[in-house]
Enzyme design. Structure first.
Site, PDB file in Angstrom:
ATOM      1  N   SER A 105       0.890  -1.212   0.303  1.00  0.00           N
ATOM      2  CA  SER A 105      -0.116   0.001  -0.298  1.00  0.00           C
ATOM      3  C   SER A 105       0.874   1.797   0.080  1.00  0.00           C
ATOM      4  O   SER A 105       2.196   1.477   0.033  1.00  0.00           O
ATOM      5  CB  SER A 105      -1.206  -0.109   1.489  1.00  0.00           C
TER       6      SER A 105
HETATM    7  C1  LIG Z   1       2.537  -0.662   4.077  1.00  0.00           C
HETATM    8  S1  LIG Z   1       3.531  -1.146   2.939  1.00  0.00           S
HETATM    9  C2  LIG Z   1       5.006   0.212   2.296  1.00  0.00           C
HETATM   10  C3  LIG Z   1       4.062   1.700   2.468  1.00  0.00           C
HETATM   11  C4  LIG Z   1       5.684   2.023   1.682  1.00  0.00           C
HETATM   12  N1  LIG Z   1       6.764   2.788   2.899  1.00  0.00           N
HETATM   13  C5  LIG Z   1       4.999   3.548   0.762  1.00  0.00           C
HETATM   14  O1  LIG Z   1       5.134   5.104   1.194  1.00  0.00           O
HETATM   15  O2  LIG Z   1       4.167   3.527  -0.127  1.00  0.00           O
HETATM   16  C6  LIG Z   1       4.172  -2.117   3.304  1.00  0.00           C
HETATM   17  C7  LIG Z   1       5.947  -2.907   2.410  1.00  0.00           C
HETATM   18  O3  LIG Z   1       6.903  -3.648   2.874  1.00  0.00           O
HETATM   19  C8  LIG Z   1       6.751  -4.831   2.039  1.00  0.00           C
HETATM   20  N2  LIG Z   1       7.674  -5.875   3.208  1.00  0.00           N
HETATM   21  C9  LIG Z   1       6.736  -6.421   3.508  1.00  0.00           C
HETATM   22  N3  LIG Z   1       7.704  -7.785   4.568  1.00  0.00           N
HETATM   23  C10 LIG Z   1       9.573  -7.269   3.594  1.00  0.00           C
HETATM   24  C11 LIG Z   1      10.418  -7.374   4.435  1.00  0.00           C
HETATM   25  N4  LIG Z   1      10.573  -8.390   5.086  1.00  0.00           N
HETATM   26  N5  LIG Z   1      11.110  -7.076   3.460  1.00  0.00           N
HETATM   27  C12 LIG Z   1      11.540  -5.858   3.356  1.00  0.00           C
HETATM   28  N6  LIG Z   1      10.410  -5.279   2.546  1.00  0.00           N
HETATM   29  C13 LIG Z   1       9.681  -5.864   2.740  1.00  0.00           C
HETATM   30  C14 LIG Z   1       5.658  -5.371   1.816  1.00  0.00           C
HETATM   31  O4  LIG Z   1       5.695  -5.675   0.337  1.00  0.00           O
HETATM   32  C15 LIG Z   1       5.090  -4.083   0.922  1.00  0.00           C
HETATM   33  O5  LIG Z   1       5.658  -2.915   0.062  1.00  0.00           O
END
Ligand SMILES: C[S@@+](CC[C@H](N)C(=O)[O-])C[C@H]1O[C@@H](n2cnc3c(N)ncnc32)[C@H](O)[C@@H]1O
Length: 374
Positions: free
Chosen positions: A93
């Protein structure tokens, strides 16, 4: 209003910030570049794609500049791949802008500092960091290769070229260390040791601590000379999606068993209180949590243990099945919290030892505490 710069000013003026430099960063970053071709809207059951090219431009910009989290991927499906409404859990998101800057405020990031962000997502928060710190000071890791590629495109279109890494952010990014701060925009069940080792002494780690009940707490830890880290939770009632390697294991449909039946000593509704839910998760960290309308269900997939409650007269009956007494664990955690005066989450803190052992405590590091599963 159809003017992006004016909408950015409106957003920046409306968002509460401690450090006004973040307001300037919100004014500088065009969020529309990060939402790509669309976003998902939720009607309580389905995620329905809203496509940019099928929405009048003014209406689209109004959506983009709402202080709202826009889901961009559901169970791995992006808007581009969705032919109609989908069901499932959000997997990426664009976080609501007020929360983006709240995390950076809590971290206490200052000019010229080097930051590792975990969870690039759309790249929006990465761009906010670049706008303030300069792209050479910003590193960001995204787990999902498709999202990482899209985020790179978004960031380049906005004129920023930070160091982007595709991989598991739980490992940090050794090549860029040491960092002044790590900020996670996904939640963790426990703090990865790599983060402690990649942040300089006196630097910080800001993240939400969550778990399989999906309770959450925002914490900022300061790394100390001896390689440990400690800090306090904030009162913010916010949550992020779990880091993918910390996600709950797949769960088959739940069948309830009568099990060992007894009286519940507490009202199961306390599990729906923000801090009560967090305490329950600390007490039974392997359990998932569901509500039934008249009670709650706790399920631990690994051991097949379950506990469920139902109203009984003026109280509640609890049924526990399997090797773990999940409800007893929850009641014990609640009793510990109550014996400390039931403080809100801002009364909690946590410490991570250099060997990885970690405890969430109440009041002070030697107060009542729970060890986290690692
Ligand atoms: C809430 S979203 C990030 C929102 C982003 N910072 C923005 O402003 O658009 C969370 C993200 O964390 C990523 N994610 C989940 N587990 C992760 C991991 N172990 N390492 C890196 N990214 C990860 C997901 O794929 C997702 O894209």
């Amino acid at each position: 209003m159809t003017d992006s710069a004016a909408l950015r000013r409106r957003l920046a003026a409306a968002v509460p910030v401690e450090d006004p430099a973040w307001r300037a960063a919100l004014e500088a970053v065009p969020r529309e570049l990060f939402l790509g071709n669309g976003l998902f809207r939720f009607d309580g059951h389905h995620w329905t794609p809203a496509h940019r090219d099928r929405t009048p431009p003014g209406e689209w910009l109004e959506l983009v500049y709402q202080d709202t989290t826009w889901v961009t991927q559901v169970d791995g499906t992006t808007v581009i791949d969705a032919t109609g409404p989908v069901t499932g859990r959000p997997t990426s998101s664009s976080t609501l802008p007020s929360l983006v800057v709240r995390m950076l405020d809590v971290a206490g990031i200052g000019e010229g500092q080097k930051v590792l962000e975990i969870g690039t997502g759309t790249g929006y928060s990465t761009a906010v960091l670049c706008s303030r710190l300069g792209e050479k000071n910003v590193y960001s890791v995204e787990y999902d290769p498709g999202l990482a590629a899209a985020a790179a495109e978004h960031l380049h279109a906005a004129g920023y070229r930070p160091t982007l890494i595709t991989g598991d952010g739980l490992a940090g990014h050794k090549d860029g260390a040491e960092y002044d701060h790590i900020v996670a925009t996904c939640a963790v069940r426990h703090i990865p040791l790599s983060w402690l080792r990649q942040v300089r002494s006196g630097g910080t780690i800001t993240t939400t601590l969550s778990g399989w009940m999906l309770a959450s707490g925002l914490v900022r830890l300061t790394v100390r000379d001896d390689g440990s880290a400690t800090g306090r939770f904030r009162s913010d009632e916010i949550g992020y999606m779990l880091a993918r390697p910390h996600e709950r294991p797949p769960r088959p449909d739940v069948h309830l068993y009568p099990g060992r039946t007894g009286s519940a000593g507490v009202d199961p509704a306390f599990l729906e209180d923000w801090t009560g839910h967090f305490v329950a998760q600390l007490g039974a960290p392997s359990a998932e949590f569901m509500t039934t309308g008249t009670g709650v269900i706790l399920v631990d997939v690994a051991t097949g243990s379950q506990a469920w409650t139902e109203p009984a007269g003026n109280g509640w009956t609890v049924h526990q099945h399997g090797p773990l007494n999940l409800w007893d664990q929850v009641e014990a955690a609640l009793a510990l919290w109550q014996s400390a005066g039931s403080p809100p989450q801002s009364g909690f803190g946590m410490t991570v030892e250099p060997d990885g052992t970690q405890r969430v405590w109440i009041g002070a590091p030697d107060g009542p505490s729970w060890e986290l599963p690692v």
